[in-house]
Write a protein that holds these residues in place. Sequence first.
Motif, mmCIF file in Angstrom:
data_model
loop_
_atom_site.group_PDB
_atom_site.id
_atom_site.type_symbol
_atom_site.label_atom_id
_atom_site.label_comp_id
_atom_site.label_asym_id
_atom_site.label_seq_id
_atom_site.Cartn_x
_atom_site.Cartn_y
_atom_site.Cartn_z
ATOM 1 N N PHE A 124 -3.387 -9.055 9.243
ATOM 2 C CA PHE A 124 -3.969 -8.572 7.987
ATOM 3 C C PHE A 124 -4.158 -9.760 7.053
ATOM 4 C CE2 PHE A 124 -3.719 -5.927 3.950
ATOM 5 C CZ PHE A 124 -4.935 -5.304 4.155
ATOM 6 N N LEU A 125 -5.337 -10.367 7.129
ATOM 7 C CA LEU A 125 -5.691 -11.569 6.380
ATOM 8 C C LEU A 125 -6.897 -11.274 5.489
ATOM 9 C CD1 LEU A 125 -5.454 -14.161 9.305
ATOM 10 C CD2 LEU A 125 -3.623 -13.329 7.825
ATOM 11 N N PRO A 126 -7.240 -12.172 4.574
ATOM 12 C CA PRO A 126 -8.391 -11.923 3.709
ATOM 13 C C PRO A 126 -9.660 -11.603 4.503
ATOM 14 C CG PRO A 126 -7.134 -13.745 2.845
ATOM 15 C CD PRO A 126 -6.515 -13.400 4.165
ATOM 16 N N GLY A 127 -10.339 -10.532 4.090
ATOM 17 C CA GLY A 127 -11.554 -10.090 4.755
ATOM 18 C C GLY A 127 -11.327 -9.113 5.887
ATOM 19 N N VAL A 128 -10.061 -8.838 6.212
ATOM 20 C CA VAL A 128 -9.717 -7.951 7.331
ATOM 21 C C VAL A 128 -9.367 -6.563 6.802
ATOM 22 C CG1 VAL A 128 -8.080 -7.546 9.211
ATOM 23 C CG2 VAL A 128 -8.935 -9.859 8.758
ATOM 24 N N ARG A 129 -9.787 -5.536 7.556
ATOM 25 C CA ARG A 129 -9.479 -4.160 7.176
ATOM 26 C C ARG A 129 -8.131 -3.710 7.746
ATOM 27 N NH1 ARG A 129 -14.822 -0.268 7.448
ATOM 28 N NH2 ARG A 129 -16.162 -1.507 6.067
ATOM 29 N N GLY A 130 -7.478 -2.862 6.979
ATOM 30 C CA GLY A 130 -6.236 -2.258 7.434
ATOM 31 C C GLY A 130 -6.138 -0.830 6.921
ATOM 32 N N THR A 131 -5.191 -0.080 7.471
ATOM 33 C CA THR A 131 -4.988 1.311 7.072
ATOM 34 C C THR A 131 -3.540 1.518 6.656
ATOM 35 O OG1 THR A 131 -6.656 2.069 8.641
ATOM 36 C CG2 THR A 131 -5.127 3.724 7.803
ATOM 37 N N CYS B 232 -9.221 -20.169 -1.375
ATOM 38 C CA CYS B 232 -8.293 -20.798 -0.431
ATOM 39 C C CYS B 232 -8.153 -19.883 0.781
ATOM 40 C CB CYS B 232 -6.942 -21.032 -1.107
ATOM 41 S SG CYS B 232 -5.901 -19.551 -1.264
ATOM 42 N N PRO B 233 -7.453 -20.290 1.841
ATOM 43 C CA PRO B 233 -7.319 -19.427 3.016
ATOM 44 C C PRO B 233 -6.621 -18.104 2.740
ATOM 45 C CG PRO B 233 -6.715 -21.672 3.557
ATOM 46 C CD PRO B 233 -6.846 -21.615 2.069
ATOM 47 N N HIS B 234 -5.893 -18.039 1.621
ATOM 48 C CA HIS B 234 -5.186 -16.807 1.273
ATOM 49 C C HIS B 234 -6.005 -15.920 0.347
ATOM 50 C CE1 HIS B 234 -2.180 -20.081 1.978
ATOM 51 N NE2 HIS B 234 -1.843 -19.218 2.908
ATOM 52 N N GLY B 235 -7.249 -16.345 0.069
ATOM 53 C CA GLY B 235 -8.154 -15.517 -0.724
ATOM 54 C C GLY B 235 -8.140 -15.770 -2.211
ATOM 55 N N THR C 299 -9.583 -3.351 2.506
ATOM 56 C CA THR C 299 -9.804 -4.718 2.961
ATOM 57 C C THR C 299 -8.896 -5.643 2.171
ATOM 58 O OG1 THR C 299 -12.118 -4.321 3.546
ATOM 59 C CG2 THR C 299 -11.482 -6.593 3.144
ATOM 60 N N MET C 300 -8.193 -6.510 2.875
ATOM 61 C CA MET C 300 -7.382 -7.499 2.175
ATOM 62 C C MET C 300 -8.292 -8.473 1.433
ATOM 63 S SD MET C 300 -4.669 -10.068 1.977
ATOM 64 C CE MET C 300 -3.601 -10.218 3.356
ATOM 65 N N LEU C 301 -7.990 -8.718 0.155
ATOM 66 C CA LEU C 301 -8.750 -9.666 -0.646
ATOM 67 C C LEU C 301 -8.011 -10.986 -0.800
ATOM 68 C CD1 LEU C 301 -10.096 -7.300 -3.453
ATOM 69 C CD2 LEU C 301 -11.257 -8.053 -1.357
ATOM 70 N N ARG C 302 -6.719 -10.900 -1.103
ATOM 71 C CA ARG C 302 -5.955 -12.134 -1.281
ATOM 72 C C ARG C 302 -4.465 -11.857 -1.306
ATOM 73 N NH1 ARG C 302 -4.521 -13.627 -6.850
ATOM 74 N NH2 ARG C 302 -4.898 -11.868 -8.241
ATOM 75 N N VAL C 303 -3.688 -12.913 -1.110
ATOM 76 C CA VAL C 303 -2.250 -12.905 -1.347
ATOM 77 C C VAL C 303 -2.025 -13.809 -2.550
ATOM 78 C CG1 VAL C 303 0.041 -13.422 -0.447
ATOM 79 C CG2 VAL C 303 -1.738 -12.619 1.099
ATOM 80 N N THR C 304 -1.381 -13.335 -3.579
ATOM 81 C CA THR C 304 -1.206 -14.136 -4.787
ATOM 82 C C THR C 304 -0.397 -15.400 -4.494
ATOM 83 O OG1 THR C 304 0.869 -13.088 -5.478
ATOM 84 C CG2 THR C 304 -1.191 -12.031 -6.176
ATOM 85 N N GLU C 305 -0.483 -16.360 -5.400
ATOM 86 C CA GLU C 305 0.268 -17.604 -5.233
ATOM 87 C C GLU C 305 1.766 -17.336 -5.129
ATOM 88 O OE1 GLU C 305 -0.755 -20.631 -4.800
ATOM 89 O OE2 GLU C 305 -2.895 -20.328 -5.091
ATOM 90 N N ASP C 306 2.275 -16.398 -5.917
ATOM 91 C CA ASP C 306 3.698 -16.045 -5.820
ATOM 92 C C ASP C 306 4.003 -15.455 -4.454
ATOM 93 O OD1 ASP C 306 4.255 -16.934 -8.362
ATOM 94 O OD2 ASP C 306 4.070 -14.966 -9.298
ATOM 95 N N GLY C 307 3.061 -14.677 -3.920
ATOM 96 C CA GLY C 307 3.256 -14.088 -2.606
ATOM 97 C C GLY C 307 3.296 -15.122 -1.504
#
Length: 234
Positions: A190-197, A136-139, A167-175
């Motif tokens: 900061f979305l799925p597939g995006v790098r962050g620090t 899904c769009p949230h990974g 790298t963000m992989l997903r936000v859980t359904e609860d999230g």
Amino acid sequence: MQDQPAPSPSSLRRSPAAGEYLVRIYIKLRERKRIVGARLAESMGVSPPAVTQALRRMTRDGLLDQESDVGVRLTEKGRALAEGTLRRHYLLERMLVDQLGYSWATVDEEAHRMEHSLSPQLEEFLYERLGRPATCPHGNPFPGSPAEAALIQSRTLASASRGEKVTMLRVTEDGEEQPVLMHRLLECGFLPGVRGTVVTTNKNAGTMRLRAPKGTVELPMALAEYVRVSEPLA
């Protein structure tokens, strides 16, 4: 790559209420969580007695098994129903976000309103038209997708240390049901597939700061638990 399992037939469909229970139970079991009636009631906005009655009804209908030693489990029929509903939900999210530009942060609720009215024909059409999506769009992975196990078992953002690049992989359904989290992630990009620090972590305050392409954001550790990320990047 393994093809996505075909959408479940319409003969397996039940009422939206039963479908919502099944999906929530399925998601919690997939996340390796035990089903607790009080928690389920809270997440669905109903009373504990209502959950008890619903679980009994679904057990009677052959959708659930309830055993004292292992708790609630989905039967084969119940699992098929839950997976079918979840696939429709993910496809609608993909259509709304990818094709129509709907907000990534709020699409979950909109897709929930639509998922039970999607015909099998339109479901199959969307699946093919959207390129047979695996998440899904949230990974979150479609049931049966090749990377499902790896994504489900991925570590939390809250477990990352200061200075780590991830790298963000997903936000859980609860999230997805946490508006503050969703909007802060969207604002900083900061979305799925995006790098962050991870800039800082403050265990005493229970917060962390994350730098992403669109800026830096502060997140409570409790919310960072809903975000799943990669192992540290070089």
